[in-house]
Design an enzyme around this catalytic site. Structure first.
Site, mmCIF file in Angstrom:
data_model
loop_
_atom_site.group_PDB
_atom_site.id
_atom_site.type_symbol
_atom_site.label_atom_id
_atom_site.label_comp_id
_atom_site.label_asym_id
_atom_site.label_seq_id
_atom_site.Cartn_x
_atom_site.Cartn_y
_atom_site.Cartn_z
ATOM 1 N N LYS A 158 1.779 -0.889 6.512
ATOM 2 C CA LYS A 158 3.014 -0.230 6.364
ATOM 3 C C LYS A 158 3.770 -0.671 7.652
ATOM 4 O O LYS A 158 5.212 -0.816 7.479
ATOM 5 C CB LYS A 158 2.918 1.202 6.224
ATOM 6 C CG LYS A 158 2.265 1.713 4.851
ATOM 7 C CD LYS A 158 3.131 1.202 3.859
ATOM 8 C CE LYS A 158 2.679 1.753 2.585
ATOM 9 N NZ LYS A 158 3.589 1.341 1.535
ATOM 10 N N VAL A 195 2.543 7.284 -12.149
ATOM 11 C CA VAL A 195 2.397 8.483 -11.597
ATOM 12 C C VAL A 195 3.192 8.722 -10.044
ATOM 13 O O VAL A 195 3.722 7.667 -9.513
ATOM 14 C CB VAL A 195 0.836 8.945 -11.078
ATOM 15 C CG1 VAL A 195 0.111 8.993 -12.369
ATOM 16 C CG2 VAL A 195 0.269 7.879 -10.048
ATOM 17 N N TYR A 219 -4.280 1.228 7.021
ATOM 18 C CA TYR A 219 -3.014 1.736 6.179
ATOM 19 C C TYR A 219 -1.937 1.518 7.110
ATOM 20 O O TYR A 219 -0.990 0.986 6.525
ATOM 21 C CB TYR A 219 -3.232 3.041 5.511
ATOM 22 C CG TYR A 219 -2.002 3.434 4.801
ATOM 23 C CD1 TYR A 219 -1.670 3.011 3.558
ATOM 24 C CD2 TYR A 219 -1.179 4.446 5.341
ATOM 25 C CE1 TYR A 219 -0.540 3.224 2.862
ATOM 26 C CE2 TYR A 219 -0.190 4.937 4.653
ATOM 27 C CZ TYR A 219 0.190 4.405 3.501
ATOM 28 O OH TYR A 219 1.300 4.828 2.830
#
Length: 251
Positions: A163, A17, A159
């Site tokens: 990153k 997706v 998160y």
């Protein structure tokens, strides 16, 4: 896209997706052989492959792989080597986030995020470069689908931490490749808000759509087009960092 990539092998993780699916489609349309890996969404990758088969010059091969498990990653690379020879382009796209704050978050969710966002990227990169060097491929390309959260902290601190690691690892890999006098390139693409399933999965339908409805979002194809641009650059030119956000996005 430059003719040198037609018929060559690209691996795209998280290809079922969103950004991963858009990249897989784009590379197949440009004539590449693409291995699209996914875990729970493997049927979606198969559906994309069937859709592209009648008219695209390239081909999409779905492989089921849970990238949080090293044994499944190494098994996938063994299958790629056996069937196709090896990886020429690796797109480390698989990534996720939970609504799991630093002060009250779930340890299991943090660990899983680290496994997918960081460890899987490192392992896929290592195995891809091994397959490139084993075959004497010196013009391969590693793409890390990063985030603006890899350059500033806003929202989920954990998160953003994963990153920021991707940002550091991208530069670290560039330095290692340069020391080896390798012409393999590495590019980090850091999107802002892209209308995919990402925020829906993280926050649920209502809260996720609130984020998307604030402005005109980027589309997954915008990221895929940026990747093709970097891949198409002359072999001596390394497009190292791409930061891309909606024009209305504040941070």
């Amino acid at each position: 896209m430059a003719g040198r990539w037609v018929g060559r092998l690209a691996l795209v993780t998280g290809a079922s997706v969103g950004i991963g699916a858009a990249i897989a489609r784009k590379l197949v349309i440009h004539g590449m052989t693409v291995v699209g890996c996914a875990n729970n969404g493997i049927d979606k990758v198969k559906a994309i492959a069937d859709e592209l088969k009648p008219h695209a010059p390239g081909v999409l091969h779905p492989i089921k792989c849970d990238v949080s498990r090293e044994n499944e990653i190494t098994a996938m690379f063994s299958e790629i080597k056996e069937k196709f020879g090896g990886v020429d382009v690796c797109v480390n796209n698989a990534g996720l986030s939970f609504n799991s704050p630093l002060m009250s978050g779930n340890t299991g969710q943090w660990r899983y995020t680290l496994e997918v966002n960081v460890m899987a990227l490192a392992i896929c990169t290592r195995e891809s470069i091994y397959q490139m060097t084993e075959r004497g491929i010196d013009d391969g390309h590693i793409f890390n689908i990063n985030s603006l959260s890899g350059h500033r902290v806003y929202g989920s601190g954990f998160y953003a931490g994963t990153k920021h690691m991707v940002t550091a690892m991208t530069e670290g890999l560039r330095q290692e490749l340069r020391e080896k006098k390798s012409n393999i390139r590495v590019t980090s693409i850091s999107p802002g808000i892209v209308r995919t399933e990402f925020e829906i999965r993280r926050l649920g339908d209502e809260e996720g759509n609130k984020i998307y409805n604030q402005m005109k979002n980027l589309e997954a194809d915008d990221i895929a087009n940026s990747l093709v641009h970097a891949l198409h650059a002359p072999s001596y030119c390394q497009i190292h960092d791409i930061l891309i956000r909606p024009i209305e996005q504040e941070r």
